[in-house]
Design a protein around this motif. Structure first.
Motif, PDB file in Angstrom:
ATOM      1  N   GLN A 153       0.843  -1.197   0.000  1.00 48.04           N
ATOM      2  CA  GLN A 153       0.000   0.000   0.000  1.00 48.04           C
ATOM      3  C   GLN A 153       0.886   1.259   0.000  1.00 48.04           C
ATOM      4  OE1 GLN A 153      -2.469   0.190   3.489  1.00 48.04           O
ATOM      5  NE2 GLN A 153      -4.065   1.346   2.440  1.00 48.04           N
ATOM      6  N   ALA A 154       1.908   1.258   0.838  1.00 49.11           N
ATOM      7  CA  ALA A 154       2.840   2.386   0.907  1.00 49.11           C
ATOM      8  C   ALA A 154       3.605   2.535  -0.404  1.00 49.11           C
ATOM      9  CB  ALA A 154       3.803   2.198   2.066  1.00 49.11           C
ATOM     10  N   ARG A 155       3.974   1.416  -1.016  1.00 48.98           N
ATOM     11  CA  ARG A 155       4.692   1.436  -2.301  1.00 48.98           C
ATOM     12  C   ARG A 155       3.851   2.123  -3.374  1.00 48.98           C
ATOM     13  NH1 ARG A 155       9.029  -1.658  -3.895  1.00 48.98           N
ATOM     14  NH2 ARG A 155       8.881  -2.918  -1.999  1.00 48.98           N
ATOM     15  N   LYS A 156       2.539   1.847  -3.352  1.00 48.88           N
ATOM     16  CA  LYS A 156       1.609   2.461  -4.312  1.00 48.88           C
ATOM     17  C   LYS A 156       1.563   3.983  -4.106  1.00 48.88           C
ATOM     18  CE  LYS A 156      -2.528   0.940  -3.878  1.00 48.88           C
ATOM     19  NZ  LYS A 156      -3.749   0.136  -3.879  1.00 48.88           N
ATOM     20  N   PHE A 157       1.492   4.410  -2.833  1.00 51.06           N
ATOM     21  CA  PHE A 157       1.467   5.842  -2.516  1.00 51.06           C
ATOM     22  C   PHE A 157       2.752   6.525  -2.971  1.00 51.06           C
ATOM     23  CE2 PHE A 157      -1.408   4.820   1.340  1.00 51.06           C
ATOM     24  CZ  PHE A 157      -2.547   4.936   0.552  1.00 51.06           C
ATOM     25  N   LEU A 158       3.886   5.875  -2.713  1.00 48.74           N
ATOM     26  CA  LEU A 158       5.179   6.460  -3.069  1.00 48.74           C
ATOM     27  C   LEU A 158       5.345   6.576  -4.577  1.00 48.74           C
ATOM     28  CD1 LEU A 158       7.384   4.622  -0.451  1.00 48.74           C
ATOM     29  CD2 LEU A 158       7.084   7.087  -0.594  1.00 48.74           C
TER      30      LEU A 158
END
Length: 164
Positions: free
Chosen positions: A100-105
């Motif tokens: 999820q964080a990878r998608k945001f980044l």
């Protein structure tokens, strides 16, 4: 400053077509502007002598507003997205949060990773710091730690930003 507000002794004057008319007194420049039925606008007040241009002031203001609006459109705002974790998180749940964080980044946002403590979990704060470090380690290929894990109140937070 426009028209009568220009009170400098000498000004460099530029015509409406863009050609330099030279250095003259502000009174003469004002006379030229009136003859052309336009305004005398001070463009570079800090120059020696100040630069004034003979143009239609309303049109000039409109052009400036339009340029400003265009610049605002091209601007990208960076949002801060939050990912919340708990101290007793399982590895698969952690992997889901990492994705999820990878998608945001990848979208260009900053990520705030929060580890929240409830009740007796506060007794094991030191052992929980490993979770945030593991989280950052899994994202080190695309992200860099902006702010190291910091304990505030009942939660521990860290910020991640995309690598440039």
């Amino acid at each position: 400053m426009i028209n009568e507000q220009v009170r400098d002794r000498e000004v460099r004057v530029i015509s409406e077509s863009g050609e330099q008319l030279g250095i003259m007194s502000s009174r003469d420049a004002m006379k030229l502007a009136r003859e052309a039925e336009l305004d005398l606008v001070k463009i570079a007040p800090n120059a020696k002598p100040p630069v004034c241009k003979i143009i239609d002031y309303g049109k000039y203001r409109y052009e400036l507003a339009r340029k400003e609006k265009e610049a605002k459109k091209k601007q990208k705002t960076i949002e801060v997205k939050e990912v919340r974790l708990s101290p007793n998180i399982d590895t698969n749940d952690l992997n889901t949060k990492v994705n999820q964080a990878r998608k945001f980044l990848s979208k260009g946002d900053k990520v705030k990773v929060t580890l929240r403590f409830r009740g007796r979990e506060l007794a094991h704060v030191n052992s929980s710091k490993v979770i945030l470090e593991e989280f950052a380690k899994q994202l080190e290929d695309i992200a860099v730690m902006d702010k190291k894990p910091k304990f505030e109140g009942r939660s521990m937070t860290m910020f991640l930003t995309e690598k440039r």
